[in-house]
Design an enzyme around this catalytic site. Sequence first.
Site, PDB file in Angstrom:
ATOM      1  N   LYS A 144       6.447 -27.749 -14.188  1.00 27.93           N
ATOM      2  CA  LYS A 144       7.886 -28.017 -14.136  1.00 27.93           C
ATOM      3  C   LYS A 144       8.372 -28.462 -15.501  1.00 27.93           C
ATOM      4  O   LYS A 144       7.578 -28.850 -16.366  1.00 27.93           O
ATOM      5  CB  LYS A 144       8.186 -29.082 -13.074  1.00 27.93           C
ATOM      6  CG  LYS A 144       7.559 -30.441 -13.346  1.00 27.93           C
ATOM      7  CD  LYS A 144       7.842 -31.429 -12.236  1.00 27.93           C
ATOM      8  CE  LYS A 144       7.227 -32.793 -12.543  1.00 27.93           C
ATOM      9  NZ  LYS A 144       7.524 -33.790 -11.497  1.00 27.93           N
ATOM     10  N   TYR A 170      25.886 -38.408 -43.370  1.00 25.53           N
ATOM     11  CA  TYR A 170      27.115 -38.884 -42.755  1.00 25.53           C
ATOM     12  C   TYR A 170      27.186 -40.409 -42.798  1.00 25.53           C
ATOM     13  O   TYR A 170      26.185 -41.109 -42.587  1.00 25.53           O
ATOM     14  CB  TYR A 170      27.203 -38.430 -41.301  1.00 25.53           C
ATOM     15  CG  TYR A 170      27.426 -36.944 -41.134  1.00 25.53           C
ATOM     16  CD1 TYR A 170      28.622 -36.340 -41.525  1.00 25.53           C
ATOM     17  CD2 TYR A 170      26.439 -36.153 -40.572  1.00 25.53           C
ATOM     18  CE1 TYR A 170      28.820 -34.986 -41.363  1.00 25.53           C
ATOM     19  CE2 TYR A 170      26.633 -34.786 -40.405  1.00 25.53           C
ATOM     20  CZ  TYR A 170      27.820 -34.209 -40.806  1.00 25.53           C
ATOM     21  OH  TYR A 170      28.024 -32.864 -40.643  1.00 25.53           O
TER      22      TYR A 170
END
Length: 384
Positions: free
Chosen positions: A36, A276
């Site tokens: 999964k 940034y």
Amino acid sequence: MLHTSRLEISTAAYQKNITFIRSLIGPKPTISAVVKGNAYGHGIAQLVSIAEKTGIRHFSTFSSDEAREVFASARDTSEIMIMGMLHLAELADLIKKGIQFYAFDLQRLEAASNISKELGIKAQVHIEVETGFNRTGFEWEERKTVLEMLRQNVPFLELKGLCTHFAGAESAQNHSRIQEQIRRFEDFSEYFRRNGIAFERRHAACSAATLLFPETRLDLVRIGIAGYGFWPTRETFEMVKAELSVENPNPLRRLLTWKTEVMSFKKIKSGSFVGYGKGFKASKDMSLAIIPVGYAHGYGRNLSNIGKVLISGEFCPVIGMVNMNAIAVDISKLSGITLGEEVVLIGNQGDNEITVASFAETSDLINYEMLTRLPSQIPRIIVD
């Protein structure tokens, strides 16, 4: 097509993990590889290929879409089991393909029986019972209704398993709860046995239960995180450690190595900000390497000014904010680095290693979360 990074998946490491698990559980229980979450980030197609080379012939998925991916990659002799989501509208196709699935409510069980009768093909079902996890599974109060449905539909159902799921076997604080779940599962088992209903297999154990509760190994164990080379939690390792050999104190081997390369270079002066905002201000002149991996690739923003990568076998710290597609790392102590040079984000390079757990503060789920968040677009390459 070339990509900004790649994941290398080791066949040899998986073989070692399965060999270790087999040494614990003995020859009888079937090992089901849980795939999964895109095989815990490793890639379903790649993991199926590797697992089948080690002799694995049983795969567990959460959902039908994952099961179809396994079906497309696996040998005809391999079994596929859906533990969770499927749509009733696709039951006919799943039954035709011989894909097994959990039945944990009356609607799904009834639909499977009716469709099997129409097709003339037995549905391969696992009856999941509720023992204390409180997510899916038939309640104890429903046992008589389930029994009657099974009796009425014996010609249309192949009872592949009776199963349950434990609520946190990886943590000692849950162990009294697990013991109660074991008792409840035995009650269900005895009830069906006493009333003439036989199941091909009984199964309950995930990786943690397989490692810590020998009595839960039964006929099949569902091996997820341990197969990929990770202990379910640090606590699990500490509880198992005393039983491990001195020669091999940590027998699990990580399959995954995440690699990229140097994209460009930048020299900055003391007092300069990087990236940034003002998250990093250089206290000296520095040499940076720009790496083409960011949070869009699964390298989280929480690693801003914290993360490290390996270049030339040396740790290089992340400088400034992790961007969507790039990070800057400090290479001021290195020399001779060239464009395209290998960068390791997870794994070994030289004598050093970056582990998945090092990506954030240690928590019970960090391995699972980090692995499953790796985007499927990153190429997975099988290596020896």
